[in-house]
Design a protein around this motif. Structure first.
Motif, PDB file in Angstrom:
ATOM      1  N   ILE A  49      41.223  61.152  24.124  1.00  0.00           N
ATOM      2  CA  ILE A  49      41.960  61.576  22.931  1.00  0.00           C
ATOM      3  C   ILE A  49      41.658  60.619  21.782  1.00  0.00           C
ATOM      4  N   THR A  50      41.232  61.163  20.680  1.00  0.00           N
ATOM      5  CA  THR A  50      40.961  60.349  19.490  1.00  0.00           C
ATOM      6  C   THR A  50      41.782  60.901  18.336  1.00  0.00           C
ATOM      7  N   GLN A  51      42.382  60.005  17.600  1.00  0.00           N
ATOM      8  CA  GLN A  51      43.162  60.494  16.449  1.00  0.00           C
ATOM      9  C   GLN A  51      42.256  60.553  15.223  1.00  0.00           C
ATOM     10  N   ARG A  52      42.265  61.667  14.517  1.00  0.00           N
ATOM     11  CA  ARG A  52      41.442  61.842  13.321  1.00  0.00           C
ATOM     12  C   ARG A  52      42.244  61.527  12.066  1.00  0.00           C
ATOM     13  N   HIS A  53      43.481  61.880  12.093  1.00  0.00           N
ATOM     14  CA  HIS A  53      44.344  61.406  11.001  1.00  0.00           C
ATOM     15  C   HIS A  53      45.789  61.305  11.471  1.00  0.00           C
ATOM     16  N   TYR A  54      46.560  60.493  10.755  1.00  0.00           N
ATOM     17  CA  TYR A  54      47.988  60.324  11.042  1.00  0.00           C
ATOM     18  C   TYR A  54      48.606  60.051   9.691  1.00  0.00           C
ATOM     19  N   ARG A  55      49.344  60.970   9.193  1.00  0.00           N
ATOM     20  CA  ARG A  55      49.797  60.811   7.804  1.00  0.00           C
ATOM     21  C   ARG A  55      51.107  61.564   7.561  1.00  0.00           C
ATOM     22  N   SER A  56      51.697  61.221   6.425  1.00  0.00           N
ATOM     23  CA  SER A  56      52.861  61.985   5.990  1.00  0.00           C
ATOM     24  C   SER A  56      52.430  62.886   4.835  1.00  0.00           C
ATOM     25  N   HIS A  57      53.347  63.734   4.428  1.00  0.00           N
ATOM     26  CA  HIS A  57      53.010  64.704   3.382  1.00  0.00           C
ATOM     27  C   HIS A  57      54.088  64.637   2.318  1.00  0.00           C
ATOM     28  N   MET A  58      53.803  63.783   1.336  1.00  0.00           N
ATOM     29  CA  MET A  58      54.818  63.441   0.344  1.00  0.00           C
ATOM     30  C   MET A  58      55.155  64.601  -0.576  1.00  0.00           C
ATOM     31  N   THR A  59      54.228  65.552  -0.708  1.00  0.00           N
ATOM     32  CA  THR A  59      54.461  66.603  -1.702  1.00  0.00           C
ATOM     33  C   THR A  59      55.581  67.548  -1.306  1.00  0.00           C
ATOM     34  N   LEU A  60      55.919  67.548  -0.047  1.00  0.00           N
ATOM     35  CA  LEU A  60      56.990  68.461   0.381  1.00  0.00           C
ATOM     36  C   LEU A  60      58.332  67.774   0.149  1.00  0.00           C
ATOM     37  N   ARG A  61      59.218  68.483  -0.579  1.00  0.00           N
ATOM     38  CA  ARG A  61      60.448  67.818  -1.003  1.00  0.00           C
ATOM     39  C   ARG A  61      61.698  68.581  -0.560  1.00  0.00           C
ATOM     40  N   THR A  62      61.523  69.518   0.348  1.00  0.00           N
ATOM     41  CA  THR A  62      62.657  70.357   0.744  1.00  0.00           C
ATOM     42  C   THR A  62      63.750  69.552   1.436  1.00  0.00           C
ATOM     43  N   SER A  63      63.328  68.525   2.190  1.00  0.00           N
ATOM     44  CA  SER A  63      64.269  67.842   3.084  1.00  0.00           C
ATOM     45  C   SER A  63      64.438  66.381   2.684  1.00  0.00           C
ATOM     46  N   ASP A  64      65.311  65.673   3.371  1.00  0.00           N
ATOM     47  CA  ASP A  64      65.425  64.231   3.150  1.00  0.00           C
ATOM     48  C   ASP A  64      64.420  63.462   4.016  1.00  0.00           C
ATOM     49  N   HIS A  65      63.653  64.211   4.853  1.00  0.00           N
ATOM     50  CA  HIS A  65      62.520  63.628   5.569  1.00  0.00           C
ATOM     51  C   HIS A  65      61.240  64.156   4.927  1.00  0.00           C
ATOM     52  N   LYS A  66      60.144  63.471   5.183  1.00  0.00           N
ATOM     53  CA  LYS A  66      58.825  64.009   4.833  1.00  0.00           C
ATOM     54  C   LYS A  66      58.165  64.448   6.128  1.00  0.00           C
ATOM     55  N   PRO A  67      57.426  65.531   6.089  1.00  0.00           N
ATOM     56  CA  PRO A  67      56.723  65.925   7.323  1.00  0.00           C
ATOM     57  C   PRO A  67      55.582  64.966   7.635  1.00  0.00           C
ATOM     58  N   VAL A  68      55.262  64.857   8.903  1.00  0.00           N
ATOM     59  CA  VAL A  68      54.180  63.991   9.373  1.00  0.00           C
ATOM     60  C   VAL A  68      53.200  64.876  10.128  1.00  0.00           C
ATOM     61  N   SER A  69      51.947  64.522  10.057  1.00  0.00           N
ATOM     62  CA  SER A  69      50.977  65.267  10.863  1.00  0.00           C
ATOM     63  C   SER A  69      49.997  64.310  11.511  1.00  0.00           C
ATOM     64  N   SER A  70      49.440  64.772  12.619  1.00  0.00           N
ATOM     65  CA  SER A  70      48.404  64.000  13.295  1.00  0.00           C
ATOM     66  C   SER A  70      47.374  64.994  13.774  1.00  0.00           C
ATOM     67  N   LEU A  71      46.112  64.659  13.516  1.00  0.00           N
ATOM     68  CA  LEU A  71      45.049  65.520  14.022  1.00  0.00           C
ATOM     69  C   LEU A  71      44.387  64.780  15.172  1.00  0.00           C
ATOM     70  N   LEU A  72      44.476  65.357  16.346  1.00  0.00           N
ATOM     71  CA  LEU A  72      43.903  64.707  17.530  1.00  0.00           C
ATOM     72  C   LEU A  72      42.688  65.491  18.001  1.00  0.00           C
ATOM     73  N   GLU A  73      41.676  64.751  18.379  1.00  0.00           N
ATOM     74  CA  GLU A  73      40.553  65.406  19.018  1.00  0.00           C
ATOM     75  C   GLU A  73      40.702  65.137  20.511  1.00  0.00           C
ATOM     76  N   ILE A  74      40.875  66.177  21.252  1.00  0.00           N
ATOM     77  CA  ILE A  74      41.195  65.991  22.668  1.00  0.00           C
ATOM     78  C   ILE A  74      40.087  66.589  23.527  1.00  0.00           C
ATOM     79  N   GLY A  75      39.608  65.799  24.451  1.00  0.00           N
ATOM     80  CA  GLY A  75      38.599  66.281  25.384  1.00  0.00           C
ATOM     81  C   GLY A  75      39.258  67.131  26.455  1.00  0.00           C
TER      82      GLY A  75
END
Lengths: 901, 201
Positions: free
Chosen positions: A523-549
């Motif tokens: 398993i390799t992580q390609r990105h791990y980030r938040s998404h500041m542009t979304l303002r609906t909630s008091d949290h920001k969404p987070v995403s991770s792109l994993l490359e999984i064998g």
């Protein structure tokens, strides 16, 4: 709640509702809920379909609509329809066919449904086993009259596969329906078992096609057979072997998994999620999107029912990467925790063994305000588990969060396809992806210090104060899990609709609540980030792109491996067929004589690899496994591997088998079938030569024989005995002897030697002497009878006893019983006997009267002789009762007392 | 991915005169081996082999019968429940070929009405000892409208082909009758299995 109880209340005595399942009946214009019960009555089964209000608790909640008898024409097939989006691991869709009707149901996904289906299947197999006897279903008649069939289900052509319209309003007699219909849904949702399954049904019911941009894909269109339990062992073996040899037919291929987590704080979607979900340059292969705090209302907490589910699912579906088509494979939700699982269209067929589960760790450690939802599935040949968790809140509660994690790990149990296997835990999966609002905070730093560090983008320092990092370093939680470098600012807590840190009174310290972790190889992580542009909630969404064998199957080598396994299992199975070797398969008994005990030993040796049960079995249309003159001892038994057993094949010709052998109508010939249970059959040939004897030959035949019987060709004896049966009253007796010479030899011997013998006919002779006497009579050698008086006396009795037709032939027996009290009539009967029989009778009675003259010595009296001889001379063609016996004795006494006065 | 280990069970039966090579034919098919020593089969033996046809895995349960004359009445009782019968003669033994019509009558009297039949002329590797022309085998087969192969268990000629062809013919018949409901076929075949085991009891 077991709804079969409600059905049971509507049934008669002796009828049992074995299992019930709530399901959806597919109609042209939608679906309606029904209750299906499998009902049994004396080994006959039928499916009862009920309309019902709310969850059925009592008999009054259900109304019988239709009965589907389970007979030959019944079939149940699992289908996935081409026109509907096929969702792997979704509800089971069934087509039930009987007579000319076809009905389609949707059964909730899960083990209860599988249990139900296997019961139905078993019922059907029972019917087949009893073929050609067909079930009558008399007990159903009473129902068919009363079954309320609002516009009953019309028969429909098999090709349409759908049920024609039914008017809902027509079901007039279900009480208070309007009301019920409403309460229906809410009570339904509240029912404990599988709340999430309900939500799925809703999803399906409401035009998923629009929501998911995919319409043509089908996973498996063809009818799938239900798994049959009886061959399970072999299945398991094959699976086991396949698993062992996995490397031989799989290779690793990378797939991109987009994982997202978003605590939406009870809000409805207000903005496009594309910037979060569609942020990768290439469309990912799979999406696992988790939400927390989907709905914070009390209603969802108590009824687990929320419109937000639809809204957010729609938002996600629309926000997925636009360069590929995706199918929603699974949606699972526990109160506010929801997990959506999408795959690219072309990968859908490689998803299998889909299961979804939820665990609540909230109030009282059970409720769903906190906890986790998870899916497990097999992608190609790899098992993947994805967990979306919402752990306990508050800065100081990290121990509680650790505990939540442990609870989720221990309580999240996925059912397996094979119900005999124990459920799978999260950690049993080779790949575990864990996302969610894990709620771990930043410890030991003042809020301003934290914000300052964030400003300086000194995430490293900040991360060292992260509770999750600390707990993981201490191996207190998420052991063996990995997380990527955090290079984004904390995702909590913002003022709603902005990127500003929390300005409320509580003024929370920013924290990385929302996290994505993984466990597994390749398993390799390609990105791990938040998404500041979304303002609906008091949290920001987070995403991770994993490359999984992922282990992908090479079809060619898979086929080869499977073939190898099948071949070796075939070999194993062939080797495990019970096997024995026999010491001999042909037995010959030479020169068998009357009443001579002969035996040979057959040794069975179990040379196979399994124990075996053996048994001599009957041949078709024969009453016993062997001829009456033969026995095998033991005739059945059990033999462990390597063991041997001796079977005695015993041959004994007695008075009932001797006549046909004497006359040559039968030979000593037989073939025994030795059957090994679940194995082969052996044929064992038995043959022998029988030496004809006067014992068991008829008076008529013997009178024709002037030479000892064994000096006569068999052909002559056969001809004579045929004559005897066809021309009983033939006067052609010129050449014949008056009485059989053998009888004369014995009687004369006794008359001369044993008249005064004490206890004559009362004491047994010797077996060996009998054999000498028999041989003497049959061969004419020696000239005089050997043996003691008692032995000769016994031979005489045996001779009379073995006569195929008694001295007083069977046809006269009834007359004898009718006139036994009148001496004159008795004599009349004797005068009517065939000549040779009459001669024998008179000769024997004369001899007995002679004996009675010496009764002072031999201690015989009329009673004794009548008892002994009546039984031999006057035999019943059938079973004789005690009354008849007395009558024959009285009959015979007339001839003993005759000349004494 | 295949979940089931087999879909169907077919019971097949080998019959024919003693010494024509029934056991060798079976041994070649099941174990891919050949044994030159002749041991007369005294009874009924069977082996299983799983084959794949048209995407279905089919378990063949093949029963080998004693060919000796004295056992004929007994062996006919095993015909019942067989879905396919391979009738074998020896191309180097004229008598075994002459008896074919007798065996065919036997099948007619004792086997299921819809049993698939097949004629095999075995020992076709022994060309120099041939006494039964191939054409004669073909002729009698076509008269009875059954398939015919010349086989050699020793040289492994046409053995697998014969079994697979027979199984295919049965499969075609079975799927024709029961069509879309493979589950039905499955159950029926397992019932047959039980029935033929029942016979042994």
């Amino acid at each position: 709640m077991d709804q079969s109880v409600a059905i049971q209340e509507t049934l008669d005595d002796g009828e049992n509702c074995l299992i019930a399942v709530q399901c959806l009946l597919l109609l042209d214009n939608g679906t309606e809920s029904r209750l299906l019960g499998l009902v049994e009555h004396i080994k006959e089964h039928a499916l009862f379909m009920f309309m019902h209000r709310r969850m059925a608790i009592t008999g009054s909640d259900v109304t019988l609509q239709k009965i589907i008898p389970i007979s030959y024409d019944f079939s149940v097939v699992e289908v996935s329809s081409p026109e509907e989006l096929a969702v792997v691991g979704a509800d089971t869709r069934l087509r039930v066919t009987f007579l000319n009707e076809e009905i389609e149901f949707k059964l909730p996904f899960g083990s209860h449904t599988r249990l139900f289906l296997s019961e139905v299947n078993r019922a059907w197999c029972d019917v087949c086993e009893q073929y050609p006897k067909s079930p009558k279903f008399d007990w159903l008649t009473k129902y068919q009259k009363s079954a309320k069939e609002p516009g009953s289900l019309p028969s429909i052509a098999a090709s349409t596969g759908k049920i024609a319209k039914r008017e809902r309003s027509h079901s007039a007699d279900t009480r208070g329906h309007k009301e019920d219909k409403h309460t229906n849904s809410s009570t339904d949702k509240a029912r404990g078992e599988g709340a999430h399954e309900n939500s799925q049904e809703r999803v399906k019911g409401e035009g998923r096609n629009e929501l998911v941009r995919l319409s043509t894909h089908t996973v498996s269109n063809k009818a799938q057979m239900l798994t049959m339990p009886q061959f399970g062992l072999r299945d398991t073996l094959i699976k086991c072997e396949l698993l062992k040899n996995e490397d031989a037919y799989t290779y690793i291929e990378n797939f991109s998994f987009f994982l997202g987590t978003y605590n939406v704080n009870g809000q409805t979607p207000k903005e496009s999620l594309r910037s979060w979900l569609g942020c990768t340059p290439q469309p990912p292969d799979l999406y696992c999107i988790g939400f927390q705090e989907l709905d914070l209302s009390k209603e969802v907490f108590f009824f687990n029912d929320t419109p937000k589910e639809q809204e957010w699912m729609k938002a996600v579906s629309e926000g997925l990467h636009s360069d590929a088509k995706y199918a929603l494979v699974k949606l699972v939700r526990l109160v506010g925790i929801m997990l959506l699982f999408y795959v690219k269209k072309e990968h859908a067929e490689h998803i299998s063994d889909m299961e979804a589960e939820t665990v609540g760790t909230g109030i009282m450690g059970r409720m769903g305000n906190k906890g986790a939802v998870a899916v497990r599935f097999r992608f190609h040949n790899s098992d993947v588990c994805v967990v979306n968790a919402h752990l306990a809140a508050h800065v100081e509660e990290y121990e509680r969060r650790n505990q939540d994690y442990r609870d989720i790990c221990s309580r999240m149990l996925f059912r397996q396809l094979d119900p005999t296997l124990s459920p799978l835990t999260i950690m049993k999966h080779s790949i575990v992806l864990w996302l969610g609002d894990l709620n771990y905070r930043i410890s030991d730093l003042e809020v301003d210090h934290v914000k300052d560090l964030i400003m300086k983008k000194d995430f490293e320092t900040l991360h060292n104060h992260d509770q999750l990092k600390r707990q993981m370093d201490e191996e207190a939680v998420f052991v063996d899990f990995l997380e990527g470098e955090i290079e984004f600012q904390p995702t909590y807590k913002y003022d709603m609709g902005s990127d500003k840190w929390d300005t409320s009174e509580k003024c929370r310290v920013p924290a990385w609540c929302d996290r994505i972790l993984w466990k597994g190889k390749n398993i390799t992580q390609r990105h791990y980030r938040s998404h500041m542009t979304l303002r609906t909630s008091d949290h920001k969404p987070v995403s991770s792109l994993l490359e999984i064998g992922i282990k992908v199957v090479n079809e060619e080598s898979y086929k080869r491996t499977l073939e190898d396994i099948v071949r070796s299992l075939d070999k194993l199975e062939n080797e495990c067929i019970p096997s024995v070797c026999l010491s001999k398969s042909e037995f010959h008994f030479k020169d068998v004589k009357f009443m001579q005990h002969r035996a040979e030993t057959l040794t069975l040796h179990n040379d196979g690899q399994v124990p075996c049960k053996f048994e001599f079995i009957k041949k078709l249309d024969e009453p016993a496994y062997c001829k009456p003159w033969l026995t095998a001892n033991p005739s059945r038994g059990f033999l462990a591997q390597g063991d041997s057993v001796d079977i005695d094949l015993e041959l004994f010709v007695n008075r009932s088998t001797a006549p046909e052998l004497n006359s040559g109508q039968q030979q000593l010939e037989d073939i025994l079938i030795l059957h090994l249970e679940r194995g082969k059959d052996f044929f064992i040939s038995i043959s022998g030569s029988y030496l004809s004897s006067c014992f068991g030959s008829s008076i008529h035949t013997l009178c024709q024989l002037k030479e000892p019987i064994q000096d006569m060709p068999l052909e002559t004896i056969r001809e004579l005995s045929l004559m005897a049966t066809s021309e009983t009253n033939s006067p052609d007796t010129e050449k014949a002897l008056d009485i059989p010479k053998e009888l004369w030899m014995m009687v004369d011997h006794l008359y001369r030697n044993a008249s005064k013998q004490e206890d004559l006919f009362q004491q047994p002779g010797l077996r060996s002497e009998f054999e000498e006497i028999r041989d003497c009579l049959d061969t004419g050698m020696p000239d005089t009878l050997p043996g003691s008086n008692h032995s000769v006396a016994e031979a005489l009795l045996l001779f009379l006893d073995a006569l195929p037709e008694p001295v007083i032939p069977f046809s006269f027996y009834q007359q004898c019983l009718e006139c036994y009290f009148t001496s004159g009539q008795c004599k009349m009967i004797i005068s009517m006997l065939p000549q040779c029989h009459k001669n024998v009778f008179n000769y024997v009675t004369a001899f007995l009267r002679e004996l009675l003259k010496n009764s002072a010595h031999n201690r015989l009296d009329v009673n004794i002789l009548a008892t002994v001889f009546a039984a031999l001379l006057i035999r019943s063609p059938t079973k004789q009762d005690i009354m008849e016996k007395r009558k024959t004795q009285e009959f015979f006494q007339h001839f003993l007392v005759q000349e004494t006065h | 991915m295949a979940k089931k280990t087999y879909d169907l069970l077919f019971k097949l039966l080998l019959i024919g005169d003693s010494g024509v090579g029934k056991t060798c034919v079976l041994f070649r098919f099941s174990d891919d081996a050949f044994n030159t020593t002749f041991i007369s089969t005294i009874g009924i033996d069977f082996k299983i082999k799983t084959v794949e046809l048209q995407g279905k895995r089919i378990k063949l349960q093949i029963w080998d019968t004693a060919g000796q004359e004295r056992f004929h009445t007994i062996t006919t009782s095993y015909y019942r429940g067989a879905m396919g019968i391979l009738l074998v003669y020896d191309i180097t033994n004229a008598k075994s070929f002459e008896n074919i019509s007798k065996w065919l009558r036997n099948i007619e009297e004792h086997a299921n009405e819809d049993v698939e039949r097949m004629l095999l002329g075995n020992k076709c590797d022994m060309e120099d000892m041939r006494v039964v022309l191939k054409a004669k085998g073909e002729q009698i087969a076509s008269e009875h409208n059954i398939r015919f192969f010349e086989t050699s268990a020793k040289a492994n000629i046409n053995i697998e082909k014969a079994f697979l062809t027979l199984a295919e013919d049965i499969l075609r018949k079975v799927s024709h009758v029961y069509g879309k409901y493979s589950i039905l076929v499955y159950c029926i075949s397992s019932t047959v299995y039980k029935t033929c085991c029942g016979l042994m009891k």
